[in-house]
Scaffold this motif. Structure first.
Motif, PDB file in Angstrom:
ATOM      1  N   ILE A 153      66.342 -36.915 -18.412  1.00 21.03           N
ATOM      2  CA  ILE A 153      65.537 -35.827 -17.844  1.00 21.03           C
ATOM      3  C   ILE A 153      64.228 -36.376 -17.294  1.00 21.03           C
ATOM      4  O   ILE A 153      63.802 -36.021 -16.191  1.00 21.03           O
ATOM      5  N   LEU A 154      63.607 -37.268 -18.054  1.00 20.25           N
ATOM      6  CA  LEU A 154      62.353 -37.871 -17.611  1.00 20.25           C
ATOM      7  C   LEU A 154      62.558 -38.690 -16.335  1.00 20.25           C
ATOM      8  O   LEU A 154      61.813 -38.526 -15.354  1.00 20.25           O
ATOM      9  N   LYS A 155      63.593 -39.548 -16.319  1.00 19.67           N
ATOM     10  CA  LYS A 155      63.858 -40.374 -15.139  1.00 19.67           C
ATOM     11  C   LYS A 155      64.178 -39.514 -13.912  1.00 19.67           C
ATOM     12  O   LYS A 155      63.677 -39.772 -12.819  1.00 19.67           O
ATOM     13  N   THR A 156      65.011 -38.484 -14.100  1.00 19.57           N
ATOM     14  CA  THR A 156      65.399 -37.621 -12.989  1.00 19.57           C
ATOM     15  C   THR A 156      64.180 -36.920 -12.400  1.00 19.57           C
ATOM     16  O   THR A 156      63.992 -36.891 -11.178  1.00 19.57           O
ATOM     17  N   ASN A 157      63.343 -36.358 -13.269  1.00 19.53           N
ATOM     18  CA  ASN A 157      62.171 -35.635 -12.778  1.00 19.53           C
ATOM     19  C   ASN A 157      61.147 -36.572 -12.138  1.00 19.53           C
ATOM     20  O   ASN A 157      60.541 -36.219 -11.130  1.00 19.53           O
ATOM     21  N   LYS A 158      60.981 -37.754 -12.688  1.00 18.63           N
ATOM     22  CA  LYS A 158      60.070 -38.723 -12.060  1.00 18.63           C
ATOM     23  C   LYS A 158      60.576 -39.102 -10.663  1.00 18.63           C
ATOM     24  O   LYS A 158      59.792 -39.215  -9.731  1.00 18.63           O
ATOM     25  N   LYS A 159      61.891 -39.258 -10.535  1.00 14.89           N
ATOM     26  CA  LYS A 159      62.477 -39.580  -9.227  1.00 14.89           C
ATOM     27  C   LYS A 159      62.252 -38.429  -8.246  1.00 14.89           C
ATOM     28  O   LYS A 159      61.875 -38.644  -7.094  1.00 14.89           O
ATOM     29  N   LEU A 160      62.466 -37.189  -8.695  1.00 14.91           N
ATOM     30  CA  LEU A 160      62.245 -36.030  -7.830  1.00 14.91           C
ATOM     31  C   LEU A 160      60.775 -35.900  -7.444  1.00 14.91           C
ATOM     32  O   LEU A 160      60.455 -35.508  -6.317  1.00 14.91           O
ATOM     33  N   LEU A 161      59.882 -36.249  -8.368  1.00 17.36           N
ATOM     34  CA  LEU A 161      58.434 -36.136  -8.095  1.00 17.36           C
ATOM     35  C   LEU A 161      57.938 -37.183  -7.107  1.00 17.36           C
ATOM     36  O   LEU A 161      56.807 -37.095  -6.633  1.00 17.36           O
ATOM     37  N   GLU A 162      58.782 -38.135  -6.757  1.00 22.33           N
ATOM     38  CA  GLU A 162      58.416 -39.074  -5.688  1.00 22.33           C
ATOM     39  C   GLU A 162      58.384 -38.360  -4.343  1.00 22.33           C
ATOM     40  O   GLU A 162      57.708 -38.791  -3.421  1.00 22.33           O
ATOM     41  N   THR A 163      59.139 -37.265  -4.235  1.00 24.27           N
ATOM     42  CA  THR A 163      59.245 -36.515  -2.979  1.00 24.27           C
ATOM     43  C   THR A 163      58.723 -35.094  -3.101  1.00 24.27           C
ATOM     44  O   THR A 163      58.204 -34.536  -2.140  1.00 24.27           O
ATOM     45  N   LEU A 164      58.884 -34.503  -4.266  1.00 23.66           N
ATOM     46  CA  LEU A 164      58.540 -33.097  -4.474  1.00 23.66           C
ATOM     47  C   LEU A 164      57.287 -32.967  -5.332  1.00 23.66           C
ATOM     48  O   LEU A 164      56.883 -33.916  -5.992  1.00 23.66           O
ATOM     49  N   THR A 165      56.749 -31.759  -5.351  1.00 17.21           N
ATOM     50  CA  THR A 165      55.608 -31.467  -6.219  1.00 17.21           C
ATOM     51  C   THR A 165      56.106 -30.766  -7.482  1.00 17.21           C
ATOM     52  O   THR A 165      57.256 -30.284  -7.528  1.00 17.21           O
ATOM     53  N   VAL A 166      55.245 -30.685  -8.473  1.00 17.52           N
ATOM     54  CA  VAL A 166      55.578 -29.935  -9.684  1.00 17.52           C
ATOM     55  C   VAL A 166      55.875 -28.487  -9.311  1.00 17.52           C
ATOM     56  O   VAL A 166      56.822 -27.883  -9.830  1.00 17.52           O
ATOM     57  N   ASP A 167      55.098 -27.920  -8.384  1.00 16.73           N
ATOM     58  CA  ASP A 167      55.344 -26.544  -7.942  1.00 16.73           C
ATOM     59  C   ASP A 167      56.731 -26.399  -7.308  1.00 16.73           C
ATOM     60  O   ASP A 167      57.398 -25.381  -7.495  1.00 16.73           O
ATOM     61  N   ASP A 168      57.159 -27.414  -6.556  1.00 18.72           N
ATOM     62  CA  ASP A 168      58.509 -27.390  -5.976  1.00 18.72           C
ATOM     63  C   ASP A 168      59.562 -27.320  -7.078  1.00 18.72           C
ATOM     64  O   ASP A 168      60.513 -26.524  -6.995  1.00 18.72           O
ATOM     65  N   LEU A 169      59.396 -28.139  -8.104  1.00 17.48           N
ATOM     66  CA  LEU A 169      60.373 -28.167  -9.192  1.00 17.48           C
ATOM     67  C   LEU A 169      60.359 -26.872  -9.997  1.00 17.48           C
ATOM     68  O   LEU A 169      61.410 -26.382 -10.410  1.00 17.48           O
ATOM     69  N   ILE A 170      59.187 -26.307 -10.189  1.00 12.49           N
ATOM     70  CA  ILE A 170      59.088 -25.019 -10.879  1.00 12.49           C
ATOM     71  C   ILE A 170      59.753 -23.933 -10.040  1.00 12.49           C
ATOM     72  O   ILE A 170      60.464 -23.067 -10.568  1.00 12.49           O
ATOM     73  N   SER A 171      59.570 -23.981  -8.725  1.00  9.70           N
ATOM     74  CA  SER A 171      60.228 -23.008  -7.835  1.00  9.70           C
ATOM     75  C   SER A 171      61.748 -23.164  -7.886  1.00  9.70           C
ATOM     76  O   SER A 171      62.483 -22.170  -7.915  1.00  9.70           O
ATOM     77  N   PHE A 172      62.219 -24.404  -7.907  1.00 13.10           N
ATOM     78  CA  PHE A 172      63.658 -24.642  -8.004  1.00 13.10           C
ATOM     79  C   PHE A 172      64.200 -24.059  -9.303  1.00 13.10           C
ATOM     80  O   PHE A 172      65.244 -23.395  -9.313  1.00 13.10           O
ATOM     81  N   ASP A 173      63.482 -24.285 -10.400  1.00 11.27           N
ATOM     82  CA  ASP A 173      63.885 -23.731 -11.679  1.00 11.27           C
ATOM     83  C   ASP A 173      63.934 -22.203 -11.619  1.00 11.27           C
ATOM     84  O   ASP A 173      64.869 -21.576 -12.116  1.00 11.27           O
ATOM     85  N   LYS A 174      62.949 -21.614 -10.990  1.00  9.96           N
ATOM     86  CA  LYS A 174      62.905 -20.153 -10.857  1.00  9.96           C
ATOM     87  C   LYS A 174      64.097 -19.649 -10.043  1.00  9.96           C
ATOM     88  O   LYS A 174      64.751 -18.672 -10.419  1.00  9.96           O
ATOM     89  N   VAL A 175      64.399 -20.333  -8.945  1.00  8.31           N
ATOM     90  CA  VAL A 175      65.549 -19.957  -8.124  1.00  8.31           C
ATOM     91  C   VAL A 175      66.832 -20.058  -8.944  1.00  8.31           C
ATOM     92  O   VAL A 175      67.669 -19.149  -8.915  1.00  8.31           O
ATOM     93  N   CYS A 176      66.974 -21.137  -9.704  1.00  6.73           N
ATOM     94  CA  CYS A 176      68.180 -21.297 -10.528  1.00  6.73           C
ATOM     95  C   CYS A 176      68.307 -20.174 -11.545  1.00  6.73           C
ATOM     96  O   CYS A 176      69.398 -19.619 -11.730  1.00  6.73           O
ATOM     97  N   ARG A 177      67.206 -19.820 -12.216  1.00  7.78           N
ATOM     98  CA  ARG A 177      67.248 -18.741 -13.205  1.00  7.78           C
ATOM     99  C   ARG A 177      67.615 -17.409 -12.558  1.00  7.78           C
ATOM    100  O   ARG A 177      68.463 -16.662 -13.062  1.00  7.78           O
ATOM    101  N   LEU A 178      66.987 -17.107 -11.404  1.00  5.87           N
ATOM    102  CA  LEU A 178      67.275 -15.839 -10.732  1.00  5.87           C
ATOM    103  C   LEU A 178      68.696 -15.809 -10.179  1.00  5.87           C
ATOM    104  O   LEU A 178      69.376 -14.777 -10.242  1.00  5.87           O
TER     105      LEU A 178
END
Length: 181
Positions: free
Chosen positions: A145-170
């Motif tokens: 989980i740590l490695k995946t999120n660090k890799k995503l944060l090379e391109t995305l912001t924390v807000d992007d990841l939180i938005s993705f999580d929100k979209v997945c939940r909805l």
């Protein structure tokens, strides 16, 4: 591509509707454009499904799929749980969960004990090996989980990841409502 998707939202989705009996040409055109909006989700779901069903060596015990190891972890974290409780948590049928439980029993990762109140109900517990596999799985997931999120944060912001999580939940909520109709 983002501009094209934004244009589709503005021109085909927001404040728009499509008639179910629209002519073929209109249906084909709408499908071609609207499908672009969902294409990345479709591809993600297919890729993740393949990833989810892959067998992994967690460093202890047999190779397990994510479904198997997460159900094992659920049992370890909730000793005495039942197939029915797991099925409810996972939004699966008791039959589907029972198949996984049989595999875990055969691999000697869990045991089951009859309920004192109802002979048809079994309470599930992890074996010593099941506990070891669960710990290895948690360690594996923490790092992954740590490695995946660090890799995503090379391109995305924390807000992007939180938005993705929100979209997945909805999106999950929409699917759950559709399945419960």
């Amino acid at each position: 591509m983002e501009k094209k998707i934004r244009d589709i939202y503005n021109n085909k989705i927001i404040d728009k509707w499509i008639e179910p009996d629209a002519p073929k040409e209109e249906t084909d055109e709408n499908y071609k454009e609207l499908n672009l909006v969902m294409d990345s989700m479709y591809r993600f779901v297919l890729s993740y499904s393949n990833y989810f069903n892959q067998r992994r060596d967690y460093g202890k015990g047999p190779e397990l799929t994510m479904v198997e190891v997460h159900i094992l972890t659920n049992i370890a974290d909730n000793p005495g749980t039942t197939v029915t409780e797991i099925a409810k948590d996972w939004n699966r049928t008791t039959s589907a969960i029972s198949q996984t439980i049989r595999k875990l029993l055969k691999q000697k990762l869990i045991t089951r004990e009859n309920s004192e109140l109802n002979g048809k109900i079994y309470h599930l517990y992890t074996t010593e090996l099941g506990e070891e596999v669960t710990l290895a799985h948690k360690r594996y997931d923490n790092i992954d989980i740590l490695k995946t999120n660090k890799k995503l944060l090379e391109t995305l912001t924390v807000d992007d990841l939180i938005s993705f999580d929100k979209v997945c939940r909805l999106y999950n909520d929409l699917l759950m409502k559709a399945n419960n109709k």
